[in-house]
Design a protein around this motif. Structure first.
Motif, PDB file in Angstrom:
ATOM      1  N   ARG A  97      -4.101   8.453 -11.291  1.00 19.94           N
ATOM      2  CA  ARG A  97      -4.939   8.269 -10.081  1.00 19.94           C
ATOM      3  C   ARG A  97      -6.360   7.817 -10.447  1.00 19.94           C
ATOM      4  O   ARG A  97      -6.930   6.940  -9.790  1.00 19.94           O
ATOM      5  CB  ARG A  97      -4.999   9.569  -9.278  1.00 19.94           C
TER       6      ARG A  97
ATOM      7  N   GLY B 128      -6.250   4.251 -11.409  1.00 24.11           N
ATOM      8  CA  GLY B 128      -6.082   3.446 -10.198  1.00 24.11           C
ATOM      9  C   GLY B 128      -7.391   3.281  -9.454  1.00 24.11           C
ATOM     10  O   GLY B 128      -7.717   2.176  -8.987  1.00 24.11           O
ATOM     11  N   GLN B 129      -8.162   4.358  -9.348  1.00 25.24           N
ATOM     12  CA  GLN B 129      -9.463   4.279  -8.683  1.00 25.24           C
ATOM     13  C   GLN B 129     -10.419   3.362  -9.448  1.00 25.24           C
ATOM     14  O   GLN B 129     -11.172   2.588  -8.848  1.00 25.24           O
ATOM     15  CB  GLN B 129     -10.074   5.672  -8.517  1.00 25.24           C
TER      16      GLN B 129
ATOM     17  N   LEU C  39      -9.337  -0.125  -8.762  1.00 26.13           N
ATOM     18  CA  LEU C  39      -9.678  -0.478  -7.379  1.00 26.13           C
ATOM     19  C   LEU C  39     -11.157  -0.834  -7.244  1.00 26.13           C
ATOM     20  O   LEU C  39     -11.510  -1.752  -6.498  1.00 26.13           O
ATOM     21  CB  LEU C  39      -9.328   0.700  -6.457  1.00 26.13           C
TER      22      LEU C  39
ATOM     23  N   GLY D 162      -6.515  -4.849  -3.226  1.00 27.00           N
ATOM     24  CA  GLY D 162      -6.666  -3.395  -3.113  1.00 27.00           C
ATOM     25  C   GLY D 162      -5.351  -2.709  -2.763  1.00 27.00           C
ATOM     26  O   GLY D 162      -5.015  -1.652  -3.317  1.00 27.00           O
ATOM     27  N   THR D 163      -4.577  -3.309  -1.866  1.00 26.10           N
ATOM     28  CA  THR D 163      -3.278  -2.753  -1.495  1.00 26.10           C
ATOM     29  C   THR D 163      -2.324  -2.770  -2.677  1.00 26.10           C
ATOM     30  O   THR D 163      -1.596  -1.798  -2.918  1.00 26.10           O
ATOM     31  CB  THR D 163      -2.677  -3.536  -0.311  1.00 26.10           C
TER      32      THR D 163
ATOM     33  N   VAL E 263      -3.141  -2.696  -5.862  1.00 24.98           N
ATOM     34  CA  VAL E 263      -3.599  -1.664  -6.808  1.00 24.98           C
ATOM     35  C   VAL E 263      -3.136  -0.281  -6.334  1.00 24.98           C
ATOM     36  O   VAL E 263      -2.607   0.517  -7.124  1.00 24.98           O
ATOM     37  CB  VAL E 263      -5.129  -1.702  -6.988  1.00 24.98           C
ATOM     38  N   ASP E 264      -3.311   0.007  -5.048  1.00 24.35           N
ATOM     39  CA  ASP E 264      -2.858   1.298  -4.507  1.00 24.35           C
ATOM     40  C   ASP E 264      -1.349   1.474  -4.684  1.00 24.35           C
ATOM     41  O   ASP E 264      -0.876   2.553  -5.063  1.00 24.35           O
ATOM     42  CB  ASP E 264      -3.210   1.422  -3.017  1.00 24.35           C
ATOM     43  N   ASN E 265      -0.605   0.411  -4.397  1.00 21.24           N
ATOM     44  CA  ASN E 265       0.850   0.502  -4.517  1.00 21.24           C
ATOM     45  C   ASN E 265       1.282   0.767  -5.964  1.00 21.24           C
ATOM     46  O   ASN E 265       2.156   1.602  -6.216  1.00 21.24           O
ATOM     47  CB  ASN E 265       1.511  -0.776  -4.004  1.00 21.24           C
ATOM     48  N   TYR E 266       0.680   0.065  -6.907  1.00 22.52           N
ATOM     49  CA  TYR E 266       1.043   0.283  -8.311  1.00 22.52           C
ATOM     50  C   TYR E 266       0.596   1.663  -8.794  1.00 22.52           C
ATOM     51  O   TYR E 266       1.296   2.304  -9.573  1.00 22.52           O
ATOM     52  CB  TYR E 266       0.470  -0.815  -9.210  1.00 22.52           C
ATOM     53  N   THR E 267      -0.541   2.135  -8.315  1.00 20.96           N
ATOM     54  CA  THR E 267      -0.990   3.481  -8.681  1.00 20.96           C
ATOM     55  C   THR E 267       0.017   4.514  -8.190  1.00 20.96           C
ATOM     56  O   THR E 267       0.415   5.420  -8.936  1.00 20.96           O
ATOM     57  CB  THR E 267      -2.383   3.768  -8.090  1.00 20.96           C
ATOM     58  N   THR E 268       0.463   4.371  -6.951  1.00 22.97           N
ATOM     59  CA  THR E 268       1.481   5.278  -6.414  1.00 22.97           C
ATOM     60  C   THR E 268       2.773   5.171  -7.208  1.00 22.97           C
ATOM     61  O   THR E 268       3.408   6.187  -7.519  1.00 22.97           O
ATOM     62  CB  THR E 268       1.736   4.971  -4.931  1.00 22.97           C
TER      63      THR E 268
END
Length: 162
Positions: A70, A73-74, A77, A131-132, A134-139
């Motif tokens: 996480r 990911g931040q 981002l 950004g989406t 990055v969020d998706n890959y982080t999840t």
């Protein structure tokens, strides 16, 4: 008569010794059985304790790894404006069809039928798309860590099962 008394005494003594041996033998067998049961219970408890400690270790490692995922990911981002600046947002029109296709893939659903409307501008900035993603890959990476931890937990608990 003396011989008879001695014979009876010997028989009584032999009988007493035999009775003592039989009782002692049963007590030893019972004690052995109780000791065997206690040792088995102790081994089971040691195994359960080890599994619990391993389980706690696995959960701690999982929480730590997900936190690292996480945080990375931040950090990534925060770099979106650096790698996709406002000039890229202005220069790139994200079509509505791309947004529909992305949303359908995220929902694991078939997208709407293609058509002329898909070529129109969606109003979504390229930086928002980044950004989406990055969020998706982080999840995705966080879920992968969860799966690895679950596999570790199953491996440890199946090893410690009777």
């Amino acid at each position: 008569m003396n011989l008879l008394r001695q014979g009876l005494f010997a028989i009584a003594l032999f009988g007493s010794l035999w009775r003592y041996h039989t009782i002692t033998s049963h007590r030893i067998k019972d004690a052995d059985a109780r000791a065997f049961t206690a040792e088995a219970q102790a081994r089971d408890l040691v195994g359960e304790l080890a599994a619990q400690k391993d389980g706690e270790r696995i959960v701690t490692q999982y929480v730590d790894r997900v936190q690292i995922v996480r945080e990375k990911g931040q950090s990534i981002l925060q770099k979106v404006p650096v790698y996709v600046p406002a000039s890229a947002d202005a220069a790139c029109v994200v079509p509505a069809g791309f947004v529909r296709l992305h949303d359908a893939a995220a929902a694991s659903a078939m997208p709407d039928r293609p058509g002329a409307a898909n070529a129109q501008a969606s109003g979504v900035a390229l930086s928002a798309v980044a950004g989406t993603v990055v969020d998706n890959y982080t999840t995705c990476h966080a879920i992968a860590e969860q799966l690895i931890a679950l596999q570790d937990w199953v491996r440890v608990n199946s090893r410690n099962s009777p």
